[in-house]
Design an enzyme around this catalytic site. Structure first.
Site, mmCIF file in Angstrom:
data_model
loop_
_atom_site.group_PDB
_atom_site.id
_atom_site.type_symbol
_atom_site.label_atom_id
_atom_site.label_comp_id
_atom_site.label_asym_id
_atom_site.label_seq_id
_atom_site.Cartn_x
_atom_site.Cartn_y
_atom_site.Cartn_z
ATOM 1 N N ASP A 153 0.822 -1.213 0.000
ATOM 2 C CA ASP A 153 0.000 0.000 0.000
ATOM 3 C C ASP A 153 0.857 1.265 0.000
ATOM 4 O O ASP A 153 1.688 1.453 0.879
ATOM 5 C CB ASP A 153 -0.924 -0.008 1.223
ATOM 6 C CG ASP A 153 -2.219 0.702 0.956
ATOM 7 O OD1 ASP A 153 -2.179 1.933 0.774
ATOM 8 O OD2 ASP A 153 -3.266 0.039 0.908
ATOM 9 N N SER A 213 -6.571 4.525 -1.264
ATOM 10 C CA SER A 213 -6.726 3.098 -0.969
ATOM 11 C C SER A 213 -8.134 2.591 -1.262
ATOM 12 O O SER A 213 -8.308 1.479 -1.757
ATOM 13 C CB SER A 213 -6.365 2.814 0.487
ATOM 14 O OG SER A 213 -5.001 3.100 0.699
ATOM 15 N N ASP A 250 -14.991 24.328 -0.149
ATOM 16 C CA ASP A 250 -14.158 23.478 -1.016
ATOM 17 C C ASP A 250 -13.407 24.331 -2.032
ATOM 18 O O ASP A 250 -12.596 23.823 -2.806
ATOM 19 C CB ASP A 250 -15.026 22.443 -1.739
ATOM 20 C CG ASP A 250 -15.737 21.527 -0.756
ATOM 21 O OD1 ASP A 250 -15.120 21.188 0.269
ATOM 22 O OD2 ASP A 250 -16.892 21.162 -1.008
ATOM 23 N N ARG A 274 -22.735 14.379 -4.185
ATOM 24 C CA ARG A 274 -22.375 13.739 -2.910
ATOM 25 C C ARG A 274 -23.577 13.789 -1.965
ATOM 26 O O ARG A 274 -24.150 14.849 -1.751
ATOM 27 C CB ARG A 274 -21.167 14.444 -2.293
ATOM 28 C CG ARG A 274 -20.756 13.810 -0.967
ATOM 29 C CD ARG A 274 -19.384 14.255 -0.547
ATOM 30 N NE ARG A 274 -19.347 14.513 0.887
ATOM 31 C CZ ARG A 274 -18.254 14.831 1.554
ATOM 32 N NH1 ARG A 274 -17.108 14.946 0.907
ATOM 33 N NH2 ARG A 274 -18.294 15.052 2.849
ATOM 34 N N ASP A 311 -24.210 13.247 1.501
ATOM 35 C CA ASP A 311 -24.388 13.580 2.923
ATOM 36 C C ASP A 311 -25.011 14.948 3.178
ATOM 37 O O ASP A 311 -25.867 15.098 4.043
ATOM 38 C CB ASP A 311 -23.084 13.404 3.712
ATOM 39 C CG ASP A 311 -21.933 14.245 3.180
ATOM 40 O OD1 ASP A 311 -22.021 14.723 2.035
ATOM 41 O OD2 ASP A 311 -20.930 14.421 3.898
ATOM 42 N N HIS A 338 -0.787 11.551 -1.087
ATOM 43 C CA HIS A 338 -0.490 10.505 -2.069
ATOM 44 C C HIS A 338 0.132 11.134 -3.315
ATOM 45 O O HIS A 338 0.118 12.350 -3.482
ATOM 46 C CB HIS A 338 -1.778 9.775 -2.454
ATOM 47 C CG HIS A 338 -2.374 8.996 -1.320
ATOM 48 N ND1 HIS A 338 -3.643 8.481 -1.348
ATOM 49 C CD2 HIS A 338 -1.863 8.645 -0.113
ATOM 50 C CE1 HIS A 338 -3.889 7.849 -0.211
ATOM 51 N NE2 HIS A 338 -2.823 7.945 0.555
#
EC number: 5.4.2.12
Length: 510
Positions: free
Chosen positions: A12, A62, A154, A261, A263, A462
């Site tokens: 990973d 991941s 955002d 999205r 939520d 990442h």
């Protein structure tokens, strides 16, 4: 009878990068990885951006990586899925979106478009609003009203004017659409049952209540002058010359909510879509028989139509192994256990028949740079016992170390993490080879390959670098243009199992 197991070993956060500075992968002494790389067929795989269903240039992670690996295909995330539909002309043919337009046309009512007005790409994308305006125009709809939720979270906190300018240019260009209300996302996109916030948005949209302005620009300018920025702009009403609202939402209207999205979209959707709503009094004028469309599936609790229904991932790797009566093992330590189980099974919690799971506890430390070996040795011991016992046909293993220690942005601990994993990798692969089996050694995304930037700062995110793939079987040749979605088909090839049609990835073996 001795089994010849095929193992998929995921290191990973282990990717390949030429630059040596801050690169724990090149700094680490990894004799086993190097031996397998030099002795066996190998290639690299794309593990970021559109290759894994994310927007172009976006780093993998991941969850997305394991979804793609297990599905054996590109699994488009919502933003990319809608982007691709727009690009390929499927958006304007979407039956659910067209039905909303048709409803408004046949009833002679209005179409309302609401959602977050930015290109943040977390909850929405303004390009999806533009695509809806083009769709409405092409279908000959004239009464189209926009209820814009201002972002500032955002994206930059004072960026609303930029988006409104661009939106007005598009309205002018397409000849359709008018802004009816504006509201900071703090009100319209609450998710914490602060219903008094949602109610303010609702009453602006249905009753025309709240501060009123002759233009959206005037609303934002006035808010800024009062020290109130995008996210917190009070639900406000845009008015015509006579002072009446440009539009309110009324009986039989159609609504398309273009956030993707769920939520922060659920509460305001419940407010409009659900007959049995009780969280506040919606009053006399609550619009009846609304045709309410959600861009994606928000929740079972929302009584609306869904334009982009969930992708049910049938025939994932685990399911195919199970159907072929092969015994499979999923093994990882706590940090990556959900990834080799839930995500690799396409979002399924339950085990498949013939599936065994081994969870090794991750060490209880504040941060993993304090213990870079994590629980790799314990994972290895448990797996070696399974291999020795001839219990498994297929093994799905994740080593968490390069990713979890890489997130520290510290070179030495990340080097130690990789050296630990390399030691374990040698033992496991040699045990598999001794049984006549095969290992596929790969990764899900980058991280450890850049833990210090070229400027010398810690890099905790990442990377978008390609990941390695090694197949420990002589006499094979691997394709160089592979993606994570090609790993499951490759594993099935090695197990001599037919690839189902749902798996659109291609085996890496030439």
């Amino acid at each position: 009878m001795s089994k010849k197991p095929v193992a998929l070993i995921i290191l990973d956060g282990f990717a390949l990068r030429d630059e040596d500075k801050g690169n724990a992968v090149t700094h680490a002494k990894k004799p086993n990885f190097d031996r397998f790389w030099n002795e066996y067929p190998h290639a690299t795989l794309q593990a970021s951006g559109e290759a894994v269903g994310l927007p172009e240039g976006q780093m993998g992670n991941s969850e997305v990586g394991h979804l793609n690996i297990g599905a054996g295909r590109i699994v488009y995330q919502s933003l990319t899925r809608v982007n691709v539909a727009i690009r390929e002309g499927e958006f304007e043919q979407n039956e659910t979106l067209l039905a909303a337009v048709k409803h408004a046309k046949e009833k002679g009512t209005n179409l309302h478009l609401f959602g977050l007005l930015s290109d943040g790409g977390v909850h929405s994308h303004i390009e999806h609003l533009y695509a809806l305006l083009r769709l409405a125009k092409s279908e000959g709809l004239e009464k189209v009203y926009i209820h814009g939720f201002l972002d500032g979270r955002d994206v930059a906190p004072q960026s609303a004017e930029t988006y409104l300018k661009e939106l007005n240019e598009k309205i002018e260009e397409y000849g359709v659409g008018e802004i009816a209300t504006l509201s900071g996302r703090y009100y319209s996109m609450d998710r914490d049952k602060r219903w008094e916030r949602v109610e303010k948005s609702y009453r602006a949209m249905v009753y025309g209540e709240g501060p009123s302005y002759t233009s959206a620009e005037e609303c934002v300018k006035d808010s800024y002058e009062n020290g109130i920025y995008d996210e917190f702009v009070l639900p406000s009403v845009i008015t015509k010359e006579d002072g009446s609202p440009v539009a309110t939402i009324q009986d039989e209207d159609a609504v398309i909510f273009y956030n993707f999205r769920p939520d922060r979209a659920i509460q305001i959707s419940n407010t409009f879509a659900n007959e049995d709503f009780r969280s506040f009094d919606r009053g006399e004028k609550h619009p009846k028989n609304l045709h309410f469309v959600c861009l994606t599936h928000f929740s079972e609790t929302v009584d609306g139509y869904v334009a982009f229904k969930p992708n049910n991932l049938d025939n994932t790797l685990g399911e195919v192994l199970s159907q072929n009566n092969l015994k499979q093992l999923r093994i990882a330590e706590t940090e990556k256990y959900p990834h080799v189980t839930f995500f690799m099974s396409g979002g399924r919690e339950a085990e498949f028949p013939g599936e065994t799971r081994i969870l090794i506890d991750s060490p209880k430390v504040a941060t993993y740079d304090l213990k870079p070996e994590m629980s790799a040795y314990e994972v290895t011991d448990a797996l070696l016992a399974e291999i020795e016992g001839d219990k498994q046909d297929a093994i799905l293993l994740n080593f968490a170390n390069p990713d979890m220690v890489g997130h520290s942005g510290m070179l030495e601990p990340t080097v130690k993490a990789i050296e630990t994993v390399d030691e374990c990798l040698g033992k496991i692969v040699d045990a598999i080879l001794a049984k006549g089996g095969t290992a596929i050694i790969t990764a899900d995304h980058g991280n450890a390959d850049e833990v210090i930037t070229l400027e010398g700062n810690p890099m905790t995110a990442h990377t978008t670098n390609p990941v390695p793939v090694i197949v420990t079987k002589q006499g094979l040749e691997l394709r160089e243009d592979g993606i994570l979605g090609d790993l499951a088909p490759t594993m099935l090839t090695l197990l001599d199992v037919a690839q189902p049609k749902e798996m659109t990835g291609k085996t890496l073996i030439k």
